[in-house]
Scaffold this motif. Structure first.
Motif, PDB file in Angstrom:
ATOM      1  N   VAL A 102       0.868  -1.176   0.000  1.00 44.83           N
ATOM      2  CA  VAL A 102       0.000   0.000   0.000  1.00 44.83           C
ATOM      3  C   VAL A 102       0.910   1.233   0.000  1.00 44.83           C
ATOM      4  N   ALA A 112       0.085   6.391   8.440  1.00 46.31           N
ATOM      5  CA  ALA A 112      -0.622   5.246   7.877  1.00 46.31           C
ATOM      6  C   ALA A 112      -0.725   4.110   8.897  1.00 46.31           C
ATOM      7  N   LYS A 113       0.353   3.833   9.592  1.00 43.72           N
ATOM      8  CA  LYS A 113       0.350   2.777  10.614  1.00 43.72           C
ATOM      9  C   LYS A 113      -0.712   3.075  11.674  1.00 43.72           C
ATOM     10  N   TYR A 163      -4.257   2.365  10.143  1.00 46.91           N
ATOM     11  CA  TYR A 163      -4.594   0.951   9.975  1.00 46.91           C
ATOM     12  C   TYR A 163      -4.746   0.234  11.323  1.00 46.91           C
ATOM     13  N   LEU A 173      -8.785   1.172  11.681  1.00 46.89           N
ATOM     14  CA  LEU A 173      -9.338  -0.028  11.043  1.00 46.89           C
ATOM     15  C   LEU A 173      -9.264  -1.270  11.920  1.00 46.89           C
ATOM     16  N   PHE A 192      -6.540  -3.206  12.488  1.00 44.99           N
ATOM     17  CA  PHE A 192      -5.530  -4.185  12.090  1.00 44.99           C
ATOM     18  C   PHE A 192      -4.551  -4.350  13.261  1.00 44.99           C
ATOM     19  N   VAL A 241       1.087  -4.832   8.410  1.00 46.75           N
ATOM     20  CA  VAL A 241      -0.110  -4.877   9.244  1.00 46.75           C
ATOM     21  C   VAL A 241      -1.086  -5.884   8.656  1.00 46.75           C
ATOM     22  N   SER A 272      -1.650  -9.899   4.287  1.00 39.98           N
ATOM     23  CA  SER A 272      -1.381  -8.703   5.078  1.00 39.98           C
ATOM     24  C   SER A 272      -1.012  -7.560   4.136  1.00 39.98           C
ATOM     25  N   LEU A 273      -0.824  -6.382   4.714  1.00 41.32           N
ATOM     26  CA  LEU A 273      -0.449  -5.195   3.953  1.00 41.32           C
ATOM     27  C   LEU A 273       0.895  -4.701   4.446  1.00 41.32           C
ATOM     28  N   LEU A 327       3.088  -1.119   4.338  1.00 37.62           N
ATOM     29  CA  LEU A 327       2.917   0.308   4.083  1.00 37.62           C
ATOM     30  C   LEU A 327       4.225   0.822   3.493  1.00 37.62           C
ATOM     31  N   ASP A 348      -7.894   5.806   3.018  1.00 38.82           N
ATOM     32  CA  ASP A 348      -6.930   6.003   4.097  1.00 38.82           C
ATOM     33  C   ASP A 348      -6.424   7.444   4.016  1.00 38.82           C
ATOM     34  N   ILE A 363     -10.207   1.550  -0.335  1.00 41.42           N
ATOM     35  CA  ILE A 363     -10.427   0.180   0.095  1.00 41.42           C
ATOM     36  C   ILE A 363     -11.934  -0.054   0.137  1.00 41.42           C
TER      37      ILE A 363
END
Length: 121
Positions: A9, A17-18, A21, A25, A27, A44, A52-53, A55, A108, A114
């Motif tokens: 992502v 971002a961390k 998520y 969200l 995660f 994450v 998983s994703l 970043l 995000d 998403i």
């Protein structure tokens, strides 16, 4: 082949971002480490999911916010939409019936889109 393990992502600020998520969200953090010349691997995922994703900031051809088409399945989309909205998640479209189920689209902080989906509804 077995399964998709990681989707990259593209983000502009990995810490922001961390936080989104994990805190918004729900995660969990799978891995975080540094590599190369000051690069960071932040992975994450949804508890219990195989995919998983990560970043990422290091792919020049992947501008922050350019991700489209990622779909996350939900058992109860209406409840998930309410919960995430209460946490401050901004949806670009509310739950609506479409081919393949009921979908709601969120963004995000970088503008990556998403889709949440409840199949068969």
């Amino acid at each position: 082949m077995q399964f998709i393990s990681v989707v990259s992502v593209p983000v502009g600020d990995q810490d922001r971002a961390k936080s989104f998520y994990l805190d918004k969200l729900g995660f969990h953090l799978i891995a975080e480490s540094t590599f190369g010349d000051g690069l960071r691997w932040i992975q994450v995922g949804i508890p219990g999911a195989e995919t998983s994703l990560t970043l990422v900031t290091w792919f020049d051809e992947m501008a922050p916010g350019s991700l489209r088409g990622l779909v996350i399945d939900c058992d109860d989309l209406e409840q998930e939409h309410r919960t995430l909205t209460e946490r401050g998640v901004v949806f670009t479209s509310p739950p609506s019936r479409q081919p393949g189920g009921v979908f709601a689209v969120l963004s995000d902080p970088d503008g990556n889109r998403i889709s949440l989906r409840q199949a068969g509804s």
